[in-house]
Design an enzyme around this catalytic site. Structure first.
Site, mmCIF file in Angstrom:
data_model
loop_
_atom_site.group_PDB
_atom_site.id
_atom_site.type_symbol
_atom_site.label_atom_id
_atom_site.label_comp_id
_atom_site.label_asym_id
_atom_site.label_seq_id
_atom_site.Cartn_x
_atom_site.Cartn_y
_atom_site.Cartn_z
ATOM 1 N N ARG A 25 89.636 45.843 16.346
ATOM 2 C CA ARG A 25 89.351 44.941 17.362
ATOM 3 C C ARG A 25 89.454 43.626 16.700
ATOM 4 N NH1 ARG A 25 84.749 44.480 18.423
ATOM 5 N NH2 ARG A 25 83.804 45.811 16.573
ATOM 6 N N LYS A 78 86.546 50.242 23.979
ATOM 7 C CA LYS A 78 85.147 49.223 23.760
ATOM 8 C C LYS A 78 85.005 48.233 24.801
ATOM 9 C CE LYS A 78 83.838 51.165 20.112
ATOM 10 N NZ LYS A 78 82.548 51.900 20.058
ATOM 11 N N HIS A 92 75.146 52.501 21.271
ATOM 12 C CA HIS A 92 76.268 53.019 20.381
ATOM 13 C C HIS A 92 75.945 54.094 19.722
ATOM 14 C CE1 HIS A 92 79.268 51.402 17.110
ATOM 15 N NE2 HIS A 92 79.954 52.266 18.016
ATOM 16 N N SER A 104 80.490 51.348 12.644
ATOM 17 C CA SER A 104 81.468 52.134 12.154
ATOM 18 C C SER A 104 81.496 52.307 10.601
ATOM 19 C CB SER A 104 83.004 51.161 12.368
ATOM 20 O OG SER A 104 83.990 51.919 11.961
ATOM 21 N N LYS A 107 78.376 58.524 12.295
ATOM 22 C CA LYS A 107 78.172 59.014 13.478
ATOM 23 C C LYS A 107 79.046 60.209 13.912
ATOM 24 C CE LYS A 107 78.837 55.562 16.516
ATOM 25 N NZ LYS A 107 79.479 54.840 15.399
ATOM 26 N N THR A 108 80.214 60.142 13.764
ATOM 27 C CA THR A 108 81.195 61.333 14.132
ATOM 28 C C THR A 108 81.143 62.400 13.209
ATOM 29 O OG1 THR A 108 82.723 59.835 15.062
ATOM 30 C CG2 THR A 108 83.755 62.089 14.358
ATOM 31 N N ASP A 140 80.174 58.661 20.210
ATOM 32 C CA ASP A 140 80.361 57.272 19.961
ATOM 33 C C ASP A 140 79.393 56.418 20.909
ATOM 34 O OD1 ASP A 140 81.157 55.145 18.369
ATOM 35 O OD2 ASP A 140 82.561 54.533 20.061
ATOM 36 N N ARG A 143 92.805 56.249 12.145
ATOM 37 C CA ARG A 143 91.894 56.933 13.114
ATOM 38 C C ARG A 143 92.802 58.161 13.756
ATOM 39 N NH1 ARG A 143 86.841 54.766 14.729
ATOM 40 N NH2 ARG A 143 86.277 52.896 13.789
#
Length: 536
Positions: free
Chosen positions: A56, A197, A217, A241, A245-246, A260, A325
């Site tokens: 981003r 996003k 988030h 990030s 989390k994942t 997410d 990713r």
């Protein structure tokens, strides 16, 4: 001949030379290959490059400032105002541009709970972007499609570049949200995450303001049903990030709600998305089997490279970016919960990758500490990840996602605090970063130990053990944990030079205090007391 699936009679938002509606994944893959947008790896995934932007661009994200947003959005370096007239002119330029182009339109929605759902119409010029939207947003059923009416429109044209002098942007790359006209304009970038996003930002505005629902988030999972048939417990994992989390929510022993973005409403937790967007740098089947197994036909790999002379992906290759990713629909995970909803969470985990090696690998937080650390949103970057970063660098992102939060951080913090109190959730801080020293001296926390600590917290095995408060941050550190060596639990004991630890801990605490100054006047006494105590 490539065909499309039936779609409802929805007014077209663009005129185009050629249009394809709601193509299937196989059709979109065929289009992408014919268009030269990517290639297939031997695991069946579509490999693509995002071009100049591999992530981003926060400085090029804008929100239209008008009567609806002027007094609600927290304006500043994160939420940059955009002129309504400039938006209208830019919008028209993009519509004119599309009249001679091929477009792919898709109808989808965000929000697995029907009472909190945002219906979306997406217009893309790249087939793989449409496949990304199929993966990442929720897919309407045939019955839902028959009555589909979009609330929000995304127009994404990577090859369209703005003129900053006339269009009001900072550069040729832009993402502009209009909360009144319900349109998101994206141009100049091929990074598909801007669409995902962007919608997250929309929900972060609409849900708290219009439906008193907390947007987060965070990833979420749920325990399997017990022998009595009751629904298993729900857990949330907040983090920026790269903090896990994942990885940590994809637990084979638990059901995945989402990796997410979620909402927490009166009815419980629900996923915003229909897919997962995971980092794949150094990915292996042994360490992350569920994510590795999800990379197959229908998945999209971004900015990865093949091993020389093969069609096999080299996940260690970061020659394009460290932000490699994969995007895949959530049903590629065999433990995904359908629908993606859960009850009120019993446990909340704040994930941080502390490259200073100071924070405990697991600690229990008081409500005041929880609010303090939620507003702080701490993690740390390591040397080499950005130009000029030669040592660990503290990063604070309010609510663990400031870049996507249009409202003041205390608005989200107060909602989280109220829900925590109402439903009695336990809050834990997990350091997935370094131990035994800072980055360059110490080593990364063992993932098996992290998983064992989270499992112990979820199972209540940390309830009866003794705790000691950290001397600098004041958080409660368990002194025993199943399947984790006791010496790992005390970060100071893992350093060869304890005086160096004390010095670094004090330095990090001062960084926390300095960052929190911008929120202190809005915080109550309990939150302010949740910060570092600095007794060393």
């Amino acid at each position: 001949m490539i065909t499309s699936v039936p779609t409802p009679a929805i007014p077209e938002v663009v005129r185009a030379a050629e249009r394809f509606h709601n193509l299937t994944p196989d059709e979109l893959i065929a289009h992408a290959l014919l268009n030269g947008e990517g290639q297939l790896a031997d695991n069946g995934a579509l490999m693509v490059d995002t071009g100049e932007f591999t992530g981003r661009s926060p400085e090029d994200r804008f929100i239209v400032k008008d009567a609806k947003t002027a007094d609600t959005v927290w304006w500043g370096s994160v939420n940059i105002p955009f002129d309504p007239d400039k938006f209208d002119a830019l919008h028209q330029k993009m519509l004119d541009y599309l009249t001679t182009r091929t477009v792919y339109t898709r109808y989808a929605y965000a929000g697995a709970h029907p009472d909190y759902r945002l219906t979306i119409q997406v217009v893309n010029t790249l087939a793989w972007h449409s496949l990304f939207c199929y993966n990442m947003f929720l897919r309407p059923s045939a019955d839902e499609m028959a009555h589909f009416a979009p609330d929000f429109t995304i127009i994404c044209i990577p090859e369209f570049r703005a003129n900053p002098e006339t269009d009001g942007t900072r550069s040729g790359n832009f993402a502009v949200l209009n909360m009144t006209k319900n349109v998101l304009l994206i141009g100049g970038t091929g990074y598909a995450g801007e669409m995902k996003k962007g919608i997250f930002s929309v929900l972060n505005f609409k849900l708290p303001v219009e439906q008193h629902t907390l947007s987060m988030h965070a990833s979420a999972n749920q325990g399997t049903a017990g022998v009595d048939g009751r629904e298993g417990d729900t857990a949330l994992f907040f983090g920026l990030s790269g903090t896990g989390k994942t990885t940590l929510s994809a637990d084979p022993a638990r059901l995945l709600i989402g990796d997410d973005e979620h909402g927490w409403a009166d009815a419980g937790v629900f996923n915003f998305e229909g897919g997962c967007y995971a980092k794949v740098v150094n990915l292996t089947a042994e360490i992350e089997p569920q994510i590795f197994g999800a990379i197959r036909r229908g998945a999209i790999l971004e900015n990865t490279r093949l091993k020389p002379g093969t069609q096999t992906v080299d996940y260690t290759d970061i020659s394009v970016t460290q932000n490699t990713r994969v995007s895949y629909p959530i049903y590629f995970i065999n433990t995904a919960k359908e629908p993606s909803v859960g009850g009120h969470p019993k446990h909340i985990f704040f994930l941080t990758a502390d490259s200073f090696g100071i924070l405990p690998p697991i600690s229990r937080l008081t409500p005041g500490q929880a609010m303090y650390h939620f507003i702080s949103g701490y993690t740390a970057k390591v040397a080499g990840t950005e130009m000029g970063v030669k040592e660990p660098k503290a990063t604070f992102s309010a609510c663990f996602g400031a870049a996507f939060m249009p409202l003041h951080p205390t608005r989200y913090a107060e909602m989280l605090g109220a829900r925590m109190q109402q439903f009695g959730a336990n809050v834990w801080m997990i350091n997935t970063g370094w131990t035994g020293g800072a980055y360059g001296t110490g080593h990364r926390m063992n993932l098996d130990y992290t998983r064992a600590m989270i499992t112990a917290a979820l199972n209540g095995e940390l309830d009866p053990v003794p705790y000691e408060n950290h001397p600098v941050f004041g958080v409660a550190v368990p002194q025993h944990c199943p399947n984790v060596p006791a010496e790992v639990l005390n970060p100071r004991a893992t350093w060869a030079d304890t005086a160096a630890y004390d010095e670094q801990a004090t330095r990090l605490a001062e960084m926390f205090r300095k960052n929190f100054e911008q929120y202190a006047e809005f915080a109550n006494d309990e939150i302010r007391a949740g910060g570092p105590v600095l007794s060393i």
